[in-house]
Enzyme design. Sequence first.
Site, PDB file in Angstrom:
ATOM      1  N   SER A  80       1.068  -1.007  -0.021  1.00 16.01           N
ATOM      2  CA  SER A  80      -0.137  -0.098  -0.143  1.00 16.01           C
ATOM      3  C   SER A  80       0.610   1.280   0.084  1.00 16.01           C
ATOM      4  O   SER A  80       1.752   1.563   0.856  1.00 16.01           O
ATOM      5  CB  SER A  80      -1.334   0.528   1.103  1.00 16.01           C
ATOM      6  OG  SER A  80      -1.195  -1.258   1.238  1.00 16.01           O
ATOM      7  N   HIS A  87      -3.313   0.061  -3.864  1.00 15.85           N
ATOM      8  CA  HIS A  87      -2.429  -1.456  -4.452  1.00 15.85           C
ATOM      9  C   HIS A  87      -3.067  -2.148  -5.733  1.00 15.85           C
ATOM     10  O   HIS A  87      -1.799  -3.024  -5.841  1.00 15.85           O
ATOM     11  CB  HIS A  87      -3.780  -2.865  -3.787  1.00 15.85           C
ATOM     12  CG  HIS A  87      -3.395  -2.948  -2.120  1.00 15.85           C
ATOM     13  ND1 HIS A  87      -3.966  -3.555  -1.806  1.00 15.85           N
ATOM     14  CD2 HIS A  87      -2.959  -2.448  -0.785  1.00 15.85           C
ATOM     15  CE1 HIS A  87      -3.899  -2.566  -0.250  1.00 15.85           C
ATOM     16  NE2 HIS A  87      -2.804  -2.076  -0.043  1.00 15.85           N
ATOM     17  N   HIS A  98      -4.282 -10.152  -0.504  1.00 14.41           N
ATOM     18  CA  HIS A  98      -4.249  -9.872   1.059  1.00 14.41           C
ATOM     19  C   HIS A  98      -5.399 -11.066   1.168  1.00 14.41           C
ATOM     20  O   HIS A  98      -6.231 -11.654   0.740  1.00 14.41           O
ATOM     21  CB  HIS A  98      -4.458  -8.538   1.260  1.00 14.41           C
ATOM     22  CG  HIS A  98      -3.333  -7.845   1.682  1.00 14.41           C
ATOM     23  ND1 HIS A  98      -3.536  -7.278   0.220  1.00 14.41           N
ATOM     24  CD2 HIS A  98      -2.768  -7.385   2.231  1.00 14.41           C
ATOM     25  CE1 HIS A  98      -2.914  -6.025   0.204  1.00 14.41           C
ATOM     26  NE2 HIS A  98      -2.223  -6.124   1.298  1.00 14.41           N
ATOM     27  N   TYR A 128      -6.999 -11.284   3.744  1.00 21.03           N
ATOM     28  CA  TYR A 128      -8.202 -10.522   4.193  1.00 21.03           C
ATOM     29  C   TYR A 128      -9.802 -10.721   2.847  1.00 21.03           C
ATOM     30  O   TYR A 128     -10.601 -10.725   3.215  1.00 21.03           O
ATOM     31  CB  TYR A 128      -8.492  -9.912   5.058  1.00 21.03           C
ATOM     32  CG  TYR A 128      -8.230  -8.245   4.468  1.00 21.03           C
ATOM     33  CD1 TYR A 128      -8.450  -7.831   2.996  1.00 21.03           C
ATOM     34  CD2 TYR A 128      -6.737  -8.113   4.734  1.00 21.03           C
ATOM     35  CE1 TYR A 128      -7.372  -6.721   2.153  1.00 21.03           C
ATOM     36  CE2 TYR A 128      -5.743  -6.645   4.329  1.00 21.03           C
ATOM     37  CZ  TYR A 128      -6.378  -6.267   3.156  1.00 21.03           C
ATOM     38  OH  TYR A 128      -5.733  -5.315   1.692  1.00 21.03           O
ATOM     39  N   GLU A 129      -8.707 -10.942   1.952  1.00 20.94           N
ATOM     40  CA  GLU A 129      -9.678 -10.754   0.450  1.00 20.94           C
ATOM     41  C   GLU A 129     -10.472 -11.818   0.177  1.00 20.94           C
ATOM     42  O   GLU A 129     -11.759 -12.327  -0.696  1.00 20.94           O
ATOM     43  CB  GLU A 129      -8.917 -10.893  -0.654  1.00 20.94           C
ATOM     44  CG  GLU A 129      -8.374  -9.071  -0.608  1.00 20.94           C
ATOM     45  CD  GLU A 129      -7.306  -8.383  -2.158  1.00 20.94           C
ATOM     46  OE1 GLU A 129      -8.121  -9.410  -3.329  1.00 20.94           O
ATOM     47  OE2 GLU A 129      -5.699  -8.482  -1.708  1.00 20.94           O
ATOM     48  N   ALA A 181       3.253  -1.500   4.187  1.00 21.30           N
ATOM     49  CA  ALA A 181       2.473  -0.358   5.159  1.00 21.30           C
ATOM     50  C   ALA A 181       2.124  -1.116   6.140  1.00 21.30           C
ATOM     51  O   ALA A 181       2.096  -1.869   6.314  1.00 21.30           O
ATOM     52  CB  ALA A 181       1.667   0.330   4.020  1.00 21.30           C
ATOM     53  N   MET A 217      -0.961  -6.096   7.456  1.00 21.02           N
ATOM     54  CA  MET A 217      -1.339  -7.960   7.035  1.00 21.02           C
ATOM     55  C   MET A 217      -1.096  -8.256   6.049  1.00 21.02           C
ATOM     56  O   MET A 217      -2.145  -9.227   5.176  1.00 21.02           O
ATOM     57  CB  MET A 217      -3.025  -7.381   7.011  1.00 21.02           C
ATOM     58  CG  MET A 217      -3.433  -6.514   8.101  1.00 21.02           C
ATOM     59  SD  MET A 217      -4.938  -5.559   7.766  1.00 21.02           S
ATOM     60  CE  MET A 217      -5.135  -3.834   9.022  1.00 21.02           C
ATOM     61  N   SER A 218      -0.014  -8.192   5.598  1.00 19.57           N
ATOM     62  CA  SER A 218       0.897  -9.265   4.480  1.00 19.57           C
ATOM     63  C   SER A 218       2.666 -10.069   4.871  1.00 19.57           C
ATOM     64  O   SER A 218       2.763 -10.249   6.772  1.00 19.57           O
ATOM     65  CB  SER A 218       1.113  -8.049   3.571  1.00 19.57           C
ATOM     66  OG  SER A 218       1.581  -7.362   3.736  1.00 19.57           O
ATOM     67  N   ASN A 263       1.991   4.323  10.199  1.00 18.19           N
ATOM     68  CA  ASN A 263       1.109   5.145  11.668  1.00 18.19           C
ATOM     69  C   ASN A 263       0.765   4.727  12.927  1.00 18.19           C
ATOM     70  O   ASN A 263       1.770   3.841  12.980  1.00 18.19           O
ATOM     71  CB  ASN A 263      -0.897   4.934  11.123  1.00 18.19           C
ATOM     72  CG  ASN A 263      -0.786   3.157  11.249  1.00 18.19           C
ATOM     73  OD1 ASN A 263      -1.182   3.010   9.812  1.00 18.19           O
ATOM     74  ND2 ASN A 263      -0.924   2.872  11.505  1.00 18.19           N
ATOM     75  N   HIS A 306      -7.525   4.744   6.440  1.00 11.64           N
ATOM     76  CA  HIS A 306      -6.523   4.436   5.411  1.00 11.64           C
ATOM     77  C   HIS A 306      -5.991   5.445   4.152  1.00 11.64           C
ATOM     78  O   HIS A 306      -4.878   4.849   4.213  1.00 11.64           O
ATOM     79  CB  HIS A 306      -7.393   3.383   4.672  1.00 11.64           C
ATOM     80  CG  HIS A 306      -6.859   2.656   3.190  1.00 11.64           C
ATOM     81  ND1 HIS A 306      -5.988   1.708   3.531  1.00 11.64           N
ATOM     82  CD2 HIS A 306      -7.207   2.577   2.147  1.00 11.64           C
ATOM     83  CE1 HIS A 306      -5.636   0.817   2.254  1.00 11.64           C
ATOM     84  NE2 HIS A 306      -5.902   1.443   1.401  1.00 11.64           N
TER      85      HIS A 306
HETATM   86  N1  HPA Z   1      -2.065  -2.481  11.133  1.00 21.55           N
HETATM   87  C1  HPA Z   1      -2.308  -2.774  10.351  1.00 21.55           C
HETATM   88  N2  HPA Z   1      -1.708  -2.907   8.961  1.00 21.55           N
HETATM   89  C2  HPA Z   1      -1.515  -1.843   8.818  1.00 21.55           C
HETATM   90  C3  HPA Z   1      -1.345  -0.558  10.186  1.00 21.55           C
HETATM   91  C4  HPA Z   1      -1.945  -0.607  10.767  1.00 21.55           C
HETATM   92  O1  HPA Z   1      -1.234   0.293  11.988  1.00 21.55           O
HETATM   93  N3  HPA Z   1      -0.868   0.364   9.416  1.00 21.55           N
HETATM   94  C5  HPA Z   1      -1.318   0.110   8.034  1.00 21.55           C
HETATM   95  N4  HPA Z   1      -1.340  -1.221   7.741  1.00 21.55           N
END
Ligand code: HPA
Length: 270
Positions: free
Chosen positions: A37, A69, A92, A94-95, A122, A209-210, A233, A245
Amino acid sequence: MFYARSMTAFDRASEAAELIASRTGVAHHDVAIVLGSGWAPAAELFGEVLTEIAFTDIPGFSAPGVVGHGGSVRSLDLGDGKRGLVFLGRTHFYEGRGVEPVVHAVRTAAASGVKTLVLTNACGGLMPHWKPGTPVLISDHINFTGQTPLVGAKFVDLTNVYSPRLRALCREIDPTLEEGVYVGFTGPQYETPAEIEMVRRWGASLVGMSTVLEAIAAREAGLEVLGVSLVTNLAAGMSGEPLDHAEVLAAGQAAAQRMGTLLAQVLRAV
Ligand code: HPA
């Protein structure tokens, strides 16, 4: 009696590699990079794009379902006869399509002759001094997805999943780079503050998440792996603000120049 063998995930990756070879006119690529991302702007700095192929044209790939993406593979000229594959976007877990599509790009890269794989993502950061836009080298991971791309008795060693040699090379290019342990959740919900506190006690400093399933598939295929996270973040509960996001993508845009310059050098040096 003859039994037709059904197609395996590796056969499907070979098919994808054949399509890439025929479209690019190159039988063999050397290095591949998967861009997570917000990393897409960095790709503009990697070098001359010789061919770009939409995921929808390649067997086993599909258009990414998430804004930011991407959705294509580029073949790059990296100089000295070296060729790179750039995957702009990833699937991902989660898809909801299972693990095989998540690692298909990695297996396609391996079937294309690639020996070195760069996984980017990310993620949230657990270190208060990692401001949004900070790149961090992944030193190790915790696979908290409850999933694996391996099927059968494949006891793949994960002692040095993220190549110490490649990390050292990155620190030669940029000595300010820090390292962290990445914990992979399935998502797509962000973590709770309690989950962040849990993984902090486990020794994690990056959450996302990857990457973890892809790294396992890459080691199964014998690839040398570099993992680079872009902290977009502070992890849940650390800033007092909700996670968003759009914020993740904006941090990627802002850091694109630094990331692109770093990765362009890495792709040439490996
Ligand atoms: N958590 C999970 N996945 C993420 C985050 C997060 O804080 N930031 C960007 N992808």
